[in-house]
Design an enzyme around this catalytic site. Sequence first.
Site, PDB file in Angstrom:
ATOM      1  N   GLN A 203       0.859  -1.186   0.000  1.00 17.55           N
ATOM      2  CA  GLN A 203       0.000   0.000   0.000  1.00 17.55           C
ATOM      3  C   GLN A 203       0.897   1.239   0.000  1.00 17.55           C
ATOM      4  O   GLN A 203       1.476   1.614   1.025  1.00 17.55           O
ATOM      5  CB  GLN A 203      -0.926  -0.025   1.210  1.00 17.55           C
ATOM      6  CG  GLN A 203      -1.786  -1.287   1.291  1.00 17.55           C
ATOM      7  CD  GLN A 203      -2.797  -1.387   0.167  1.00 17.55           C
ATOM      8  OE1 GLN A 203      -3.784  -0.649   0.121  1.00 17.55           O
ATOM      9  NE2 GLN A 203      -2.570  -2.318  -0.750  1.00 17.55           N
ATOM     10  N   ALA A 244     -11.790   2.076   4.212  1.00 11.68           N
ATOM     11  CA  ALA A 244     -10.809   1.311   3.459  1.00 11.68           C
ATOM     12  C   ALA A 244      -9.959   2.200   2.562  1.00 11.68           C
ATOM     13  O   ALA A 244     -10.183   3.410   2.441  1.00 11.68           O
ATOM     14  CB  ALA A 244     -11.515   0.231   2.644  1.00 11.68           C
ATOM     15  N   HIS A 245      -9.010   1.574   1.891  1.00 11.42           N
ATOM     16  CA  HIS A 245      -8.045   2.322   1.082  1.00 11.42           C
ATOM     17  C   HIS A 245      -8.709   3.051  -0.087  1.00 11.42           C
ATOM     18  O   HIS A 245      -9.643   2.570  -0.701  1.00 11.42           O
ATOM     19  CB  HIS A 245      -6.915   1.419   0.573  1.00 11.42           C
ATOM     20  CG  HIS A 245      -7.340   0.215  -0.198  1.00 11.42           C
ATOM     21  ND1 HIS A 245      -6.470  -0.794  -0.506  1.00 11.42           N
ATOM     22  CD2 HIS A 245      -8.534  -0.150  -0.712  1.00 11.42           C
ATOM     23  CE1 HIS A 245      -7.097  -1.723  -1.184  1.00 11.42           C
ATOM     24  NE2 HIS A 245      -8.350  -1.363  -1.319  1.00 11.42           N
ATOM     25  N   ASN A 246      -8.196   4.259  -0.313  1.00 11.38           N
ATOM     26  CA  ASN A 246      -8.603   5.114  -1.435  1.00 11.38           C
ATOM     27  C   ASN A 246     -10.035   5.645  -1.350  1.00 11.38           C
ATOM     28  O   ASN A 246     -10.562   6.174  -2.325  1.00 11.38           O
ATOM     29  CB  ASN A 246      -8.387   4.401  -2.771  1.00 11.38           C
ATOM     30  CG  ASN A 246      -6.933   4.032  -2.999  1.00 11.38           C
ATOM     31  OD1 ASN A 246      -6.569   2.861  -2.916  1.00 11.38           O
ATOM     32  ND2 ASN A 246      -6.096   5.029  -3.226  1.00 11.38           N
TER      33      ASN A 246
END
Length: 346
Positions: A203, A244-246
């Site tokens: 990540q 969560a990511h993004n």
Amino acid sequence: MTHPATPQYTLTELAERLGAQLIGDGSRRISGLATLKEAGPDQVAFVANRSYLKDLANCRAGAVLLHPEHGAACPVARLELANPYLGYAHLSQLFDPILAAPVGGIHPTAVVAEDVVLGARVEIGPNAVVEAGVELGDEVVVGAGSFIGAGSCIGEQSRLHANVTVCHGVTIGKRAILHSGCVIGGDGFGFAHDGGRWHKIAQLGGVVLGDDVEVGSCSSIDRGALDDTVIGNDVKIDSQVQIAHNVRIGDHSALAGCVGIAGSTRVGRNCMLGGGVGLSGHLTICDGVQVTGMSLVTNSIHEPGVYSSGTGAMSNAQWRKNAVRFKQLDDMARRLARLEKRDQQG
């Protein structure tokens, strides 16, 4: 690193700070807030809900903060304001000792890298760790046991309570409040499968929090896979929330406890997500959307408004009957369509 004692204010001073109309003795000194039932002569009570008006007649407070339409029934001094609940919010900050301006200092057990840039009156508590390349703005408070990873930047007057984790490469704006146990910038849930096992995807992005963001205890905001995860200005995030990511969240939105937002979903400005709401990944939620508690959103929402899913609680016997009917809905719809077509054909 002790804080000054909580100050006292006269009613005149409080009225001026709130922009409220004072009726009563402005010289009375106030040292705190309390409920209508419990408030004493040196405290302010407030009425923001009509259901509590029954307690007003016997109130012993030094003053009551209320709407002008309820002023005549108040037996003590009063501060009249069109939005008493908002006034209460402002008063609560005046009397919270933890919000007093820090006096600065680094506890001898803290570990602070040599190249850390510290603003004026920064406070770093016992056993905190601040890694290389970190920048802390004026009056930042880092609570006991907190960790700030390399290259992170935290804006002025932000506060990390005890045991907060800010991972490497995170940017946090001014006046942020991070509660104990929250993790900002942990790895997103990214893996590739080869048919037999999972392979981790590094990540490489970061996390950016705007100004005036608050994150509740034990909440997680994951770093982006490539681009950053971005939380806008004045976003309020309750406890035990997973972002969560993004993910991107627009300014002035609020997320209640146990909300879960999957990767790469975008939430607009001025949105409200009730407790336990789940948003699937890669969705777009437009500005001004409210999703009621325990709803699951699996499609993008392009029109502002209130949205709900699921069913309310009912007896188990009734739920079992309805569960059977849910499975029959498709067949019932087909039968209804055939009947309507037959009626239309005469």
